[in-house]
Scaffold this motif. Structure first.
Motif, PDB file in Angstrom:
ATOM      1  N   VAL A  58      85.153 -67.396   8.768  1.00 57.07           N
ATOM      2  CA  VAL A  58      84.707 -68.323  10.494  1.00 57.07           C
ATOM      3  C   VAL A  58      84.689 -67.393  11.877  1.00 57.07           C
ATOM      4  CG1 VAL A  58      84.057 -70.665  11.741  1.00 57.07           C
ATOM      5  CG2 VAL A  58      84.666 -70.735   9.466  1.00 57.07           C
ATOM      6  N   LEU A  59      85.597 -66.878  11.488  1.00 56.05           N
ATOM      7  CA  LEU A  59      85.850 -66.424  12.872  1.00 56.05           C
ATOM      8  C   LEU A  59      84.638 -65.143  13.469  1.00 56.05           C
ATOM      9  CD1 LEU A  59      87.369 -65.984  15.612  1.00 56.05           C
ATOM     10  CD2 LEU A  59      89.083 -65.186  14.717  1.00 56.05           C
ATOM     11  N   PRO A  60      84.971 -64.018  12.797  1.00 56.64           N
ATOM     12  CA  PRO A  60      83.690 -63.022  13.137  1.00 56.64           C
ATOM     13  C   PRO A  60      82.587 -63.144  12.732  1.00 56.64           C
ATOM     14  CG  PRO A  60      85.483 -62.961  11.062  1.00 56.64           C
ATOM     15  CD  PRO A  60      86.068 -64.270  10.962  1.00 56.64           C
ATOM     16  N   LEU A  61      82.079 -64.936  12.154  1.00 51.74           N
ATOM     17  CA  LEU A  61      80.654 -64.395  11.745  1.00 51.74           C
ATOM     18  C   LEU A  61      80.718 -65.491  13.243  1.00 51.74           C
ATOM     19  CD1 LEU A  61      80.106 -65.963   8.642  1.00 51.74           C
ATOM     20  CD2 LEU A  61      79.726 -64.288   8.874  1.00 51.74           C
ATOM     21  N   SER A  62      81.083 -66.258  13.842  1.00 52.29           N
ATOM     22  CA  SER A  62      81.345 -66.585  15.136  1.00 52.29           C
ATOM     23  C   SER A  62      81.145 -65.186  16.474  1.00 52.29           C
ATOM     24  CB  SER A  62      82.648 -67.706  15.657  1.00 52.29           C
ATOM     25  OG  SER A  62      82.263 -68.730  14.849  1.00 52.29           O
ATOM     26  N   LEU A  63      81.711 -64.794  15.759  1.00 53.70           N
ATOM     27  CA  LEU A  63      82.119 -63.198  17.189  1.00 53.70           C
ATOM     28  C   LEU A  63      80.244 -62.396  16.946  1.00 53.70           C
ATOM     29  CD1 LEU A  63      85.807 -62.185  17.552  1.00 53.70           C
ATOM     30  CD2 LEU A  63      85.206 -63.478  18.990  1.00 53.70           C
TER      31      LEU A  63
ATOM     32  N   ASN B  12      74.637 -70.328  11.087  1.00 59.19           N
ATOM     33  CA  ASN B  12      74.046 -70.832   9.960  1.00 59.19           C
ATOM     34  C   ASN B  12      74.987 -70.208   9.189  1.00 59.19           C
ATOM     35  OD1 ASN B  12      71.752 -72.868   9.729  1.00 59.19           O
ATOM     36  ND2 ASN B  12      70.455 -71.872  10.458  1.00 59.19           N
ATOM     37  N   LEU B  13      75.743 -69.159   8.278  1.00 61.92           N
ATOM     38  CA  LEU B  13      75.964 -69.370   7.845  1.00 61.92           C
ATOM     39  C   LEU B  13      77.402 -69.140   8.431  1.00 61.92           C
ATOM     40  CD1 LEU B  13      75.056 -65.110   7.106  1.00 61.92           C
ATOM     41  CD2 LEU B  13      75.066 -67.633   5.479  1.00 61.92           C
ATOM     42  N   ALA B  14      78.101 -69.590   9.247  1.00 66.23           N
ATOM     43  CA  ALA B  14      79.206 -69.921  10.079  1.00 66.23           C
ATOM     44  C   ALA B  14      79.525 -71.512  10.082  1.00 66.23           C
ATOM     45  CB  ALA B  14      79.749 -69.763  11.941  1.00 66.23           C
ATOM     46  N   ALA B  15      78.837 -71.608   9.958  1.00 69.85           N
ATOM     47  CA  ALA B  15      78.608 -73.549  10.088  1.00 69.85           C
ATOM     48  C   ALA B  15      78.763 -74.022   8.480  1.00 69.85           C
ATOM     49  CB  ALA B  15      77.334 -74.065  10.396  1.00 69.85           C
ATOM     50  N   MET B  16      77.953 -73.478   7.944  1.00 63.48           N
ATOM     51  CA  MET B  16      78.391 -74.174   6.363  1.00 63.48           C
ATOM     52  C   MET B  16      79.814 -73.604   5.386  1.00 63.48           C
ATOM     53  SD  MET B  16      74.251 -72.328   4.741  1.00 63.48           S
ATOM     54  CE  MET B  16      75.048 -72.412   2.728  1.00 63.48           C
ATOM     55  N   ASP B  17      80.428 -71.923   6.701  1.00 63.62           N
ATOM     56  CA  ASP B  17      81.690 -72.272   6.087  1.00 63.62           C
ATOM     57  C   ASP B  17      82.473 -72.808   6.245  1.00 63.62           C
ATOM     58  OD1 ASP B  17      83.537 -70.541   4.903  1.00 63.62           O
ATOM     59  OD2 ASP B  17      83.355 -68.634   6.423  1.00 63.62           O
TER      60      ASP B  17
END
Length: 774
Positions: free
Chosen positions: A423-428, A446-451
């Motif tokens: 979640v953190l790497p995708l958000s950054l 969207n990927l981060a939110a699904m995760d």
């Protein structure tokens, strides 16, 4: 160095405990104290402590600098929006830095550079069809220069035992006043992007996140991870995170900064070491250390310089600079230097709960792994370390929150790698894509939110487990000292004999002796809940709550903000009877939160059909019961003849040492009826003023039979109705009663016990600090 940093911290805490701030000229002694610390070894630790005290005194924000003549008056100011506006319901709140008071050079000199917390309320206007339309605030950007007409008041908040200290929070944020923006004359934007470029950039990223996934419940969490803006996380989400012990992961924390530094270090080292020409010019380890330092620093800036991020960055900076200089640094020394650096940069940091939890967690990690980490068993070591952190943070968690999530070790063991590696790497990455591609950013979000949704479902499942949260009253100093000693003993290396002795040292914290009134006596507390009423009566083994106060916003009410924390602070585990005097928002606003947070055995109200409380029964004159030698009587209303305010449940509590009368919001007609029906049986030493001291209440006949020594109000600070009214106050003063208002005194507690003098406790006077409003 380690003892010196701790002594410096103690000095800061001594200043924080003062009821009044000393003259700043005492700080001129700092150079002499520093010389003593350097030259005289046996005075080194006292000098460190005195240095911390004087340093905090020197940098302490000014107190009560809002000129008295500017309070509760409208005047124009110019300045800059300093923080990202926070939208809640019909209001938008932000911090505003004053540049000048328009047209008043003298006031400008006194106010320039100070920070205000302003609210811009949406206004209603009549539309073309005659309907009401909401007029929202325009787009507000950090760094823009505006001219507002404002109405200010000095910092003021609810003051109840166990409750949140809003004035302390404002002081720690260097905010000297709160206020609202007026409609006329209309606010004007004078310039764009004049100040605060970092915060402006953070707002830009947060706004792009909101536009990419509008309405997605996870977007507030992703925004918090990327730029440290936590206002988008809903209250129901925070409740789940608190109950599972994962709140620290839902914003930029020391764990996240450390992870970014580690990933940056590994990436640069692997690339740099593959190019021989670069390694000849500068070793890969040094280059990776510099890159990790820059990456951690940038992420710390994105966080808004939150205390956990500052602490982690400073520790990383010491370690990376040691690598660059090829000088090894011991972990304990790194922590001490980071502590000292944080305290020097921000002496107000210890006023934050996050400061204690952050440094406490790192100290536990260092204590647990030093000389005991075995690389061949990483999973088992990780599980053991998580258990150590949970046990080590038990005392401060109970001190600050009066609750401890027992499921925290399992939840964090799963959530930390899940958040840190996905979640953190995708958000950054989504944040870095903000100036590049909106389409690609939306895909990553969207990927981060699904995760995040996957982790959320697991946390919700864990939250449903029975007996999840351990609730205990606020620990006393002696139980806290014993528990900290016991925890250190339990977490000591295996070879140390008698580690089991740490268990009995922790028992007083887990099962503390809970004080209560003697049989035949009771404690009565009128809480400070603003414009509304909430009171608690406690006997030896029972608890009664009378009214639950008002709602305090779209997501908060007095039940959650004041009543439940007070009951937890006292060690109350259930409410035996809840009385809601009548169906008024100032009295019923906190019912739902109270029932969510504590079990309620019985509920009474004057109008069950008008009060949305499942299982509530009507209160009627003649109902009575006795608890622990204390008699409770419902005196009003009768089965028929009264309605609305006049039908409020009137309760009399009588013990051996005194009596209290709670009349709700009854008016003249009900007062006359009570005086006629009961006469001198209404007599009580303590009377809660009917209807907050409204005009034409408390008739002479009513006061003559009650004959109170104390009359208590719960009016709300600077309330809009002008309660208590002057004529009502004069009527009360004429009978010689002492008048007290919880909105100005804080919570008012009467301890009425047999054989003991009557004790009156005023929360503001009892726990006075120099940042409190006078």
């Amino acid at each position: 160095m380690r003892l010196g940093a701790i002594a410096f911290l103690i000095g800061l805490l001594l200043l924080e405990a003062l009821p009044e701030l000393l003259d700043r000229r005492w700080a001129l002694a700092l150079p002499g104290v520093a010389l003593v610390a350097w030259r005289i070894r046996w005075l080194r630790l006292p000098a460190w402590s005195l240095g911390g005290f004087l340093w905090a005194l020197l940098l302490a924000p000014s107190v009560a600098v809002l000129p008295a003549e500017m309070a509760d008056r409208e005047f124009p100011v110019e300045g800059w929006i300093a923080t990202r506006p926070d939208h809640e319901g019909r209001s938008t709140r932000f911090v505003f830095t004053v540049a000048a008071v328009v047209g008043d050079e003298q006031r400008s000199t006194r106010m320039a550079g100070h920070r205000l917390r302003l609210s811009w309320w949406d206004n209603d206007r009549t539309g073309t069809a005659g309907a009401k339309e909401s007029v929202a605030a325009p787009t507000l950007r950090v760094g823009d220069r505006w001219q507002f007409t404002v109405r200010l008041k000095k910092p003021w908040g609810l003051r109840n035992p166990g409750g949140f200290d809003y004035e302390r929070w404002l002081y720690a944020q260097d905010i000297i006043a709160t206020g609202s923006i007026r409609r006329h004359p209309p606010p004007r934007r004078l310039a764009e992007a004049e100040r605060y470029p970092v915060n402006r950039y953070r707002q830009w990223i947060a706004d792009r996140f909101q536009q990419a996934l509008p309405g997605n419940p996870s977007i507030g969490i992703l925004t918090a991870l990327a730029v440290g803006e936590r206002s988008g996380i809903h209250s129901w989400q925070w409740e789940t995170f608190r109950r599972t012990g994962t709140s620290h992961l839902m914003a930029i924390s020391g764990t996240h900064v450390g992870l970014i530094a580690s990933l940056t270090f590994a990436l640069i080292w692997s690339l740099w070491s593959r190019i021989p020409a670069w390694t000849l010019y500068w070793p890969a380890t040094r280059a990776a250390a510099l890159g990790a330092l820059i990456g951690a620093g940038g992420y710390t800036l994105l966080s808004g310089l939150a205390v956990p991020a500052q602490r982690s960055f400073l520790m990383i900076a010491v370690a990376m600079l040691a690598l660059i200089a090829l000088r090894p640094a011991a972990p304990g020394r790194i922590l001490a230097l980071a502590l000292l650096a944080v305290l020097i940069v921000d002496p107000g940091a210890p006023m934050s709960i996050g400061f204690w939890l952050s440094f406490g967690a790192v100290a536990i990690i260092l204590y647990s792994v030093s000389g005991r980490w075995h690389a061949q068993h990483p999973f088992g070591q990780t599980v053991r370390l998580q258990l150590h952190i949970t046990l080590g943070l038990l005392p401060p968690t109970l001190l600050f929150f009066q609750q401890f999530p027992l499921i925290a070790p399992a939840a964090n063991l799963m959530a930390i790698p899940w958040m840190g590696l996905t979640v953190l790497p995708l958000s950054l990455l989504a944040a870095l894509l903000t100036p590049v591609s909106a389409t690609l950013q939306t895909l990553i979000l969207n990927l981060a939110a699904m995760d995040m949704e996957g982790l959320w479902q697991i946390l919700r499942w864990l939250e449903q487990w029975p007996g999840l949260v351990l609730h205990r009253p606020t620990p006393s100093i002696w139980t806290l000292v014993l528990a900290l000693t016991g925890v250190a003993w339990l977490l000591a290396p295996r070879g140390l004999p008698g580690r089991w002795l740490g268990i009995p040292l922790c028992l007083p914290l887990l099962w503390p002796p809970i004080s209560g009134p003697a049989t035949g006596g009771f404690w009565f507390t009128l809480l400070d809940v603003g414009e509304g009423l909430s009171a608690v009566v406690r006997t030896r083994n029972h608890v009664l709550v009378y009214d639950t106060g008002p709602r305090l916003g779209s997501t908060l009410d007095a039940g959650r903000a004041a009543l439940a924390p007070f009951l937890r602070w006292q060690g109350v585990e259930r409410v035996d009877t809840l009385i809601v005097s009548h169906a008024d928002s100032q009295h019923v606003g906190g019912v739902r939160s109270l029932r969510e947070l504590l079990p309620v055995a019985r509920m009474l109200t004057s109008a069950p059909e008008q009060t949305p409380i499942d299982g509530a029964k009507p209160c009627r004159a003649g109902q009575a019961w006795e608890w622990d030698g204390v008699r409770f009587q419902i005196l009003h209303p009768p089965p028929s003849g009264f309605r609305d305010d006049n039908a409020s449940c009137v309760l009399k509590v009588a013990g051996i040492a005194g009596r209290v009368l709670l009349p709700g919001d009854i008016e003249t007609r009900a007062e006359v009826a009570l005086a006629k029906a009961y006469g001198n049986q209404l007599s009580a030493e303590v009377l809660v003023a009917p209807h907050q001291g409204r005009r034409n209440l408390s008739t002479p006949a009513f006061l003559e039979v009650v004959r109170p020594r104390y009359i208590l109000f719960a009016t709300g600070y600077h309330n809009r109705y002008g309660y208590p009214r002057a004529d009502t106050v004069a009527r009360y003063q004429a009978i010689g009663a002492t008048l007290l208002d919880a909105s100005y005194e804080g919570a008012l507690t009467f301890r009425l016990e047999p054989g003991q003098p009557r004790v009156l406790e005023r929360e503001r006077s009892k726990h006075r600090h120099y940042w409190d409003a006078p």
